[in-house]
Design a protein around this motif. Structure first.
Motif, PDB file in Angstrom:
ATOM      1  N   ALA A   1       1.493   5.476  -0.054  1.00  0.00           N
ATOM      2  CA  ALA A   1       1.102   6.871   0.114  1.00  0.00           C
ATOM      3  C   ALA A   1       2.129   7.677  -0.670  1.00  0.00           C
ATOM      4  O   ALA A   1       3.333   7.619  -0.371  1.00  0.00           O
TER       5      ALA A   1
ATOM      6  N   GLY B   1     -11.098   6.546  -5.534  1.00  0.00           N
ATOM      7  CA  GLY B   1     -10.762   5.126  -5.550  1.00  0.00           C
ATOM      8  C   GLY B   1     -10.609   4.577  -6.952  1.00  0.00           C
ATOM      9  O   GLY B   1     -10.181   3.435  -7.132  1.00  0.00           O
TER      10      GLY B   1
ATOM     11  N   HIS C   1      -1.264  14.714  -3.285  1.00  0.00           N
ATOM     12  CA  HIS C   1      -1.014  13.424  -2.649  1.00  0.00           C
ATOM     13  C   HIS C   1      -1.947  12.408  -3.314  1.00  0.00           C
ATOM     14  O   HIS C   1      -3.044  12.767  -3.733  1.00  0.00           O
ATOM     15  N   TYR C   2      -1.510  11.175  -3.366  1.00  0.00           N
ATOM     16  CA  TYR C   2      -2.389  10.137  -3.902  1.00  0.00           C
ATOM     17  C   TYR C   2      -2.052   8.792  -3.278  1.00  0.00           C
ATOM     18  O   TYR C   2      -1.012   8.617  -2.656  1.00  0.00           O
ATOM     19  N   ARG C   3      -2.958   7.868  -3.464  1.00  0.00           N
ATOM     20  CA  ARG C   3      -2.824   6.509  -2.964  1.00  0.00           C
ATOM     21  C   ARG C   3      -2.504   5.598  -4.144  1.00  0.00           C
ATOM     22  O   ARG C   3      -2.946   5.830  -5.267  1.00  0.00           O
ATOM     23  N   ALA C   4      -1.722   4.561  -3.886  1.00  0.00           N
ATOM     24  CA  ALA C   4      -1.358   3.619  -4.942  1.00  0.00           C
ATOM     25  C   ALA C   4      -1.179   2.231  -4.358  1.00  0.00           C
ATOM     26  O   ALA C   4      -1.149   2.059  -3.133  1.00  0.00           O
ATOM     27  N   GLN C   5      -1.081   1.263  -5.237  1.00  0.00           N
ATOM     28  CA  GLN C   5      -0.766  -0.127  -4.901  1.00  0.00           C
ATOM     29  C   GLN C   5       0.437  -0.533  -5.724  1.00  0.00           C
ATOM     30  O   GLN C   5       0.558  -0.147  -6.891  1.00  0.00           O
TER      31      GLN C   5
ATOM     32  N   ASN D   1       0.873  -1.173   0.000  1.00  0.00           N
ATOM     33  CA  ASN D   1       0.000   0.000   0.000  1.00  0.00           C
ATOM     34  C   ASN D   1       0.908   1.219   0.000  1.00  0.00           C
ATOM     35  O   ASN D   1       1.871   1.280   0.782  1.00  0.00           O
TER      36      ASN D   1
ATOM     37  N   LEU E   1       7.378   8.462  -2.137  1.00  0.00           N
ATOM     38  CA  LEU E   1       6.343   7.577  -1.641  1.00  0.00           C
ATOM     39  C   LEU E   1       6.840   6.785  -0.456  1.00  0.00           C
ATOM     40  O   LEU E   1       8.043   6.624  -0.237  1.00  0.00           O
TER      41      LEU E   1
ATOM     42  N   ALA F   1      -1.948   3.754  -9.577  1.00  0.00           N
ATOM     43  CA  ALA F   1      -2.308   4.962  -8.834  1.00  0.00           C
ATOM     44  C   ALA F   1      -3.820   5.135  -8.868  1.00  0.00           C
ATOM     45  O   ALA F   1      -4.482   4.791  -9.851  1.00  0.00           O
TER      46      ALA F   1
ATOM     47  N   PRO G   1      -8.789  10.184  -5.638  1.00  0.00           N
ATOM     48  CA  PRO G   1      -9.430  10.191  -4.318  1.00  0.00           C
ATOM     49  C   PRO G   1     -10.737   9.395  -4.270  1.00  0.00           C
ATOM     50  O   PRO G   1     -11.123   8.892  -3.216  1.00  0.00           O
TER      51      PRO G   1
ATOM     52  N   THR H   1       3.383  11.285  -3.082  1.00  0.00           N
ATOM     53  CA  THR H   1       3.295  12.726  -3.258  1.00  0.00           C
ATOM     54  C   THR H   1       3.961  13.101  -4.570  1.00  0.00           C
ATOM     55  O   THR H   1       5.053  12.631  -4.871  1.00  0.00           O
TER      56      THR H   1
END
Length: 167
Positions: free
Chosen positions: A31, A71, A44-48, A29, A163, A66, A69, A33
């Motif tokens: 986090a 999802g 900022h974004y979330r990724a796997q 997981n 990240l 990526a 927000p 930038t």
């Protein structure tokens, strides 16, 4: 019949160096930038990040996805990584889906517990870009990653992204 040297070498299996990216194997997981040219945070974004061995450990294949927000997946980048005994470095290539990304070949070396990558390529506008990536603070359940780029052949560098990955 004598076995050609490259076949004999292949039959010995993965080298010790080919295990240097083993820290990446698994599901992460992220986090992340993205930074603007002036160094301030763009977003900022979330990724796997998911990585696995191929070819009995001689190749690492990974996919970085990526998310917006909401999802929704907004990008995907797949990399293939293999250690070359001929060049004494990692040879890496990748392909982006959904968005333009820098094309080019990446090379990497393991130095003092960190993986350092560098590349020269062209951005989507065709401009020459030098990029350096560093995997650091590598732990069994986490690692950090940072990217810097230069548009003037290495005279000046700017941080483009960072990240933090956790299992």
């Amino acid at each position: 019949n004598q076995v050609p040297p490259e076949v004999a070498r292949y039959l010995k299996g993965p080298t010790a160096e080919s295990r240097q990216f083993d820290f990446l194997i698994g599901h992460w997981n992220v986090a992340a930038t993205k930074f603007q040219e002036d160094g301030s945070v763009q977003f900022h974004y979330r990724a796997q990040w998911v990585a696995q061995h191929l070819n009995e450990g001689r190749i690492v294949m990974d996919e970085f996805k990526a998310f917006a927000p909401t999802g929704q997946q907004v990008s995907s980048y797949v990399s293939l990584r293999t250690y070359s005994e001929a060049t004494h470095r990692w040879e890496i290539t990748g392909l982006a889906a959904f968005q333009p990304a820098m094309s080019g070949e990446w090379h990497g070396t393991w130095t003092d517990g960190e993986m350092h990558l560098d590349a020269v390529g062209a951005n989507p506008e065709g401009k020459r870009v030098r990029t350096k990536i560093r995997f650091f603070d590598i732990q069994p359940q986490s690692f950090a990653w940072e990217s810097t780029s230069s548009l003037d052949d290495g005279k000046t560098w700017r941080r483009t992204a960072s990240l933090s990955a956790t299992r």
